[in-house]
Structures are given as structure tokens and as C-alpha cells.
Design a protein around this motif. Structure first.
Motif, PDB file in Angstrom:
ATOM      1  N   ILE A 167       0.853  -1.049  -0.201  1.00 44.07           N
ATOM      2  CA  ILE A 167       0.072  -0.074   0.040  1.00 44.07           C
ATOM      3  C   ILE A 167       0.781   0.953  -0.080  1.00 44.07           C
ATOM      4  O   ILE A 167       0.573   2.153  -0.825  1.00 44.07           O
ATOM      5  CB  ILE A 167      -1.071   0.190   1.315  1.00 44.07           C
ATOM      6  CG1 ILE A 167      -2.095  -1.162   1.002  1.00 44.07           C
ATOM      7  CG2 ILE A 167      -1.664   1.202   1.525  1.00 44.07           C
ATOM      8  CD1 ILE A 167      -2.930  -1.327   2.366  1.00 44.07           C
ATOM      9  N   GLY A 168       1.801   1.183   0.811  1.00 46.25           N
ATOM     10  CA  GLY A 168       2.736   2.281   0.789  1.00 46.25           C
ATOM     11  C   GLY A 168       3.426   2.588  -0.472  1.00 46.25           C
ATOM     12  O   GLY A 168       3.766   3.965  -0.893  1.00 46.25           O
ATOM     13  N   GLU A 259      -9.994   7.118   3.892  1.00 48.83           N
ATOM     14  CA  GLU A 259      -9.024   8.026   3.293  1.00 48.83           C
ATOM     15  C   GLU A 259      -8.887   7.716   2.016  1.00 48.83           C
ATOM     16  O   GLU A 259      -8.723   8.564   1.147  1.00 48.83           O
ATOM     17  CB  GLU A 259      -7.648   8.125   4.089  1.00 48.83           C
ATOM     18  CG  GLU A 259      -7.561   8.416   5.423  1.00 48.83           C
ATOM     19  CD  GLU A 259      -7.941   9.912   5.733  1.00 48.83           C
ATOM     20  OE1 GLU A 259      -7.977  10.651   4.517  1.00 48.83           O
ATOM     21  OE2 GLU A 259      -8.501  10.372   6.634  1.00 48.83           O
ATOM     22  N   ILE A 260      -8.757   6.173   1.530  1.00 50.16           N
ATOM     23  CA  ILE A 260      -8.545   6.070   0.247  1.00 50.16           C
ATOM     24  C   ILE A 260      -9.613   6.185  -0.662  1.00 50.16           C
ATOM     25  O   ILE A 260      -9.665   6.593  -1.759  1.00 50.16           O
ATOM     26  CB  ILE A 260      -7.938   4.518   0.129  1.00 50.16           C
ATOM     27  CG1 ILE A 260      -7.242   4.182  -1.351  1.00 50.16           C
ATOM     28  CG2 ILE A 260      -9.179   3.465   0.519  1.00 50.16           C
ATOM     29  CD1 ILE A 260      -6.104   4.856  -1.532  1.00 50.16           C
ATOM     30  N   LEU A 270      -7.896   8.753 -13.899  1.00 47.45           N
ATOM     31  CA  LEU A 270      -7.992   7.341 -14.077  1.00 47.45           C
ATOM     32  C   LEU A 270      -6.963   6.547 -13.688  1.00 47.45           C
ATOM     33  O   LEU A 270      -7.342   5.337 -13.071  1.00 47.45           O
ATOM     34  CB  LEU A 270      -8.230   7.036 -15.927  1.00 47.45           C
ATOM     35  CG  LEU A 270      -8.481   5.768 -16.267  1.00 47.45           C
ATOM     36  CD1 LEU A 270      -9.779   5.317 -15.791  1.00 47.45           C
ATOM     37  CD2 LEU A 270      -8.494   5.513 -17.748  1.00 47.45           C
ATOM     38  N   GLU A 271      -5.688   6.759 -13.871  1.00 50.69           N
ATOM     39  CA  GLU A 271      -4.562   6.002 -13.231  1.00 50.69           C
ATOM     40  C   GLU A 271      -4.565   5.964 -11.843  1.00 50.69           C
ATOM     41  O   GLU A 271      -4.597   4.697 -11.250  1.00 50.69           O
ATOM     42  CB  GLU A 271      -3.235   6.532 -13.601  1.00 50.69           C
ATOM     43  CG  GLU A 271      -2.978   6.391 -15.029  1.00 50.69           C
ATOM     44  CD  GLU A 271      -1.407   7.010 -15.301  1.00 50.69           C
ATOM     45  OE1 GLU A 271      -0.368   6.278 -14.786  1.00 50.69           O
ATOM     46  OE2 GLU A 271      -1.353   7.975 -16.246  1.00 50.69           O
ATOM     47  N   ILE A 272      -4.929   7.024 -11.099  1.00 51.61           N
ATOM     48  CA  ILE A 272      -5.004   6.969  -9.585  1.00 51.61           C
ATOM     49  C   ILE A 272      -6.349   6.211  -9.280  1.00 51.61           C
ATOM     50  O   ILE A 272      -6.273   5.390  -8.255  1.00 51.61           O
ATOM     51  CB  ILE A 272      -5.201   8.292  -9.079  1.00 51.61           C
ATOM     52  CG1 ILE A 272      -4.033   9.206  -9.147  1.00 51.61           C
ATOM     53  CG2 ILE A 272      -5.802   8.449  -7.529  1.00 51.61           C
ATOM     54  CD1 ILE A 272      -3.945  10.699  -8.743  1.00 51.61           C
ATOM     55  N   ALA A 273      -7.381   6.166 -10.104  1.00 51.43           N
ATOM     56  CA  ALA A 273      -8.708   5.583  -9.712  1.00 51.43           C
ATOM     57  C   ALA A 273      -8.314   3.917  -9.740  1.00 51.43           C
ATOM     58  O   ALA A 273      -8.740   3.553  -8.889  1.00 51.43           O
ATOM     59  CB  ALA A 273      -9.927   5.624 -10.772  1.00 51.43           C
ATOM     60  N   LYS A 274      -7.453   3.429 -10.577  1.00 53.69           N
ATOM     61  CA  LYS A 274      -7.165   2.185 -10.758  1.00 53.69           C
ATOM     62  C   LYS A 274      -6.286   1.619  -9.518  1.00 53.69           C
ATOM     63  O   LYS A 274      -6.559   0.520  -9.042  1.00 53.69           O
ATOM     64  CB  LYS A 274      -6.405   1.774 -12.088  1.00 53.69           C
ATOM     65  CG  LYS A 274      -7.209   2.005 -13.301  1.00 53.69           C
ATOM     66  CD  LYS A 274      -6.310   1.691 -14.576  1.00 53.69           C
ATOM     67  CE  LYS A 274      -7.383   1.921 -15.817  1.00 53.69           C
ATOM     68  NZ  LYS A 274      -6.246   1.518 -16.844  1.00 53.69           N
ATOM     69  N   VAL A 277      -8.505   1.079  -6.493  1.00 55.46           N
ATOM     70  CA  VAL A 277      -9.173   0.023  -6.254  1.00 55.46           C
ATOM     71  C   VAL A 277      -8.002  -0.964  -5.807  1.00 55.46           C
ATOM     72  O   VAL A 277      -8.529  -2.187  -5.088  1.00 55.46           O
ATOM     73  CB  VAL A 277      -9.731  -0.575  -7.768  1.00 55.46           C
ATOM     74  CG1 VAL A 277     -10.105  -1.880  -7.925  1.00 55.46           C
ATOM     75  CG2 VAL A 277     -10.573   0.455  -8.139  1.00 55.46           C
ATOM     76  N   ASP A 278      -6.880  -1.105  -6.274  1.00 60.88           N
ATOM     77  CA  ASP A 278      -5.865  -2.013  -5.700  1.00 60.88           C
ATOM     78  C   ASP A 278      -5.587  -1.888  -4.539  1.00 60.88           C
ATOM     79  O   ASP A 278      -5.665  -2.914  -3.518  1.00 60.88           O
ATOM     80  CB  ASP A 278      -4.389  -2.000  -6.387  1.00 60.88           C
ATOM     81  CG  ASP A 278      -4.525  -2.148  -8.057  1.00 60.88           C
ATOM     82  OD1 ASP A 278      -5.236  -2.645  -8.249  1.00 60.88           O
ATOM     83  OD2 ASP A 278      -3.700  -1.683  -8.634  1.00 60.88           O
TER      84      ASP A 278
END
Length: 294
Positions: A167-168, A259-260, A270-274, A277-278
Motif C-alpha cells: 500500500i505504501g 482516506e483511500i 483514471l490511473e489513480i482510480a485504478k 481499487v488496488d
């Protein structure tokens, strides 16, 4: 170090009287400390003490205790003679011998073999002896159980730590992408204006800069990233604590999810949205893992 709530322990203690006390303890995850004990009827007076000793040692988990008693030796048996019944047998045998005109040959051993003349029962256990032996067996069984819970907790800590590190790393990627988003928005906005006006209208750069600044402020996720990073560090700190931390970790996971989710809704990328999800997928794994943490 975190401890699992799953474990098993057993121990046997033999008292001076010959009685053998065996205690098995099983534990699984539970929101509170819930203790159930199954003991023989003659040892029912120990049930309260067994539950109390477990609750004094553990904070969370469902505990099932099974106490069994094996009785050996002279002191564990009670032998009694029914003298009146033996005398009645003797009288009847003598009358039978006289009736048949036989010489009576009746000895003591023969009388003891007559039905119900001798009764062998289990003697009631000495309460002090039983309490001392059972508490000793319980402490040994709980020691074995705690060793298993600690061992599983160590493996759980390593697994959760790996997930937190993942996650970090993802959060660092999110931060880098977020830095470039306003510039990408500016370039896209300029291209749209040119396309819509067919390059006839000159772009007002001051107005454009103002629009980009408003957009950048609206999608700013620096505070959320800072808090999320802080939660990760706090999570690792709690895992190293010697105190039961299961409830605190569960609450912290909720804060990390909050927070996420905010990052995903504000980032407008869009990249951040993916990547969000991870992170949510990893957080769900961690949430399931810590359900078994004391």
C-alpha cells in the motif's frame, strides 16, 4: 507482536491420590473473551475458577475447556460392605444346608462374592487437591495455547506488514501522478479551447491559470495521502505492541478505507482510480486477517 486468537493446548497432572486430571483448551476468534467449560459432575465446583483464570490471561477469543478425570489408586476408590445383607445370606445358606442335611461349608470369601455384598465406588475427590491439580494443568495448557497463538501471530504480522508495504508503494505512485494532474488538465483545457474556437479566439492566460488553480485545489489529495501514510506507520507500531490490539487495528482499517475512498473521489484521474481499487483490495485482505488478532 500480534497474537492470533486461534490455538490449542493440553496438559495432564496426576495428584498424590492417583487421580489424573487432563485439561484441553481450544480457542478461536471472538469479539470478546467468551469462555465455555465442560467438566465432570464431581468437579463442577471448579468451573467458575477455570473461567476466571482464562479471562485474567486473555482479552479476546472464544475458549472451550474440556476437563477429564481418570481415577487410579486406593484413595480414589471407596469400598463398602453391606453387613446386614451378608448376615442374611449366611442365615439363608445355613437354613438351606440344614434342609438338605448337608454340612455347611461357608467362608468369608464366599460371602463377599454374593451379589451387592461389596460395593466399589469412586470416592469424592479432595477439593483442595483437585483445585491445585486442575489449576496447574490449566496453566500448562494455556501456556501451550499461547505459544501457538504467538507463533501464528508472528506469521500474521509478516503477511500484514508485506501488504502494508505494498500500500505504501502504491500511495507513492498516487502522489507522483497527482503532482502532474493539474498540468495535464491545463494542457487538455488549452487544446479544447483551441479546438472549439478553431484558433480564432486568443486564450486568456490569466483566466486559464485561475481555472487551473481552482481545479488543482479541488483535486488536492496531499492531506489524505499524508494521513494514510501516517495510518500505515501507526498500524505497524501497533503490531509491535505487547498489548492486545485487535480492536484498534480494526478501527484503523476503517480510517484507512475512508482516506483511500476520499482520494479516489477527489483525484479525478483514471490511473489513480485504478490504484485506489488496488489499495482497497489489499485493505480488505488485511481486514480479514486482523479479525483473528487478539
Amino acid at each position: 507482536m500480534m497474537k492470533s486468537m486461534t490455538g490449542y493446548g493440553t496438559a495432564t497432572v496426576q495428584a498424590a491420590s492417583g487421580r489424573s486430571f487432563t485439561l484441553e483448551v481450544k480457542s478461536v476468534n471472538h469479539r470478546y473473551c467468551d469462555v465455555h467449560a465442560k467438566v465432570p459432575g464431581k468437579l463442577a465446583f471448579l468451573e467458575h475458577d477455570l473461567k476466571r483464570l482464562v479471562k485474567e490471561r486473555f482479552e479476546r477469543g472464544r475458549f472451550d475447556l474440556y476437563l477429564s478425570l481418570d481415577e487410579f489408586g486406593r484413595e480414589s476408590k471407596k469400598i463398602s460392605f453391606d453387613r446386614d445383607l451378608a448376615a442374611a445370606y449366611l442365615e439363608q445358606l445355613r437354613e438351606l444346608a440344614a434342609h438338605l442335611q448337608l454340612e455347611p461349608q461357608i467362608d468369608l470369601l464366599s460371602l463377599t462374592r454374593m451379589p451387592e455384598v461389596i460395593t466399589v465406588e469412586s470416592a469424592e475427590p479432595n477439593e483442595d487437591e483437585a483445585r491445585q491439580a486442575v489449576e496447574q494443568a490449566l496453566q500448562q495448557a494455556l501456556e501451550h495455547l499461547e505459544q501457538m497463538r504467538t507463533h501464528e501471530g508472528e506469521a500474521l504480522t509478516q503477511d500484514v506488514t508485506g501488504n502494508l508495504d505494498r500500500i505504501g508503494e502504491i500511495v507513492k505512485q498516487v502522489a507522483k501522478i497527482a503532482e502532474t494532474t493539474p498540468m495535464l488538465y491545463k494542457a487538455a483545457l488549452e487544446e479544447r479551447i483551441k479546438r472549439l474556437t478553431e484558433n480564432v479566439v486568443e486564450i486568456a492566460h490569466d483566466r486559464l491559470a485561475q481555472e487551473v488553480a481552482v481545479f488543482a485545489d479541488r483535486i488536492d489529495i496531499s492531506e489524505e495521502i499524508s494521513r494514510l501514510t501516517g495510518h500505515i506507520d501507526h498500524f505497524k507500531h501497533l503490531m509491535a505492541s505487547a498489548e492486545p490490539v485487535g480492536r484498534k487495528l480494526d478501527f484503523l482499517i476503517q480510517e484507512m478505507n475512508r482516506e483511500i475512498n476520499t482520494i479516489g473521489s477527489k483525484a479525478n484521474n483514471l490511473e489513480i482510480a485504478k490504484l485506489v481499487v488496488d489499495v482497497k483490495s489489499i485493505l480488505e485482505k488485511i481486514r480479514e486477517q486482523i479479525q483473528n488478532v487478539e
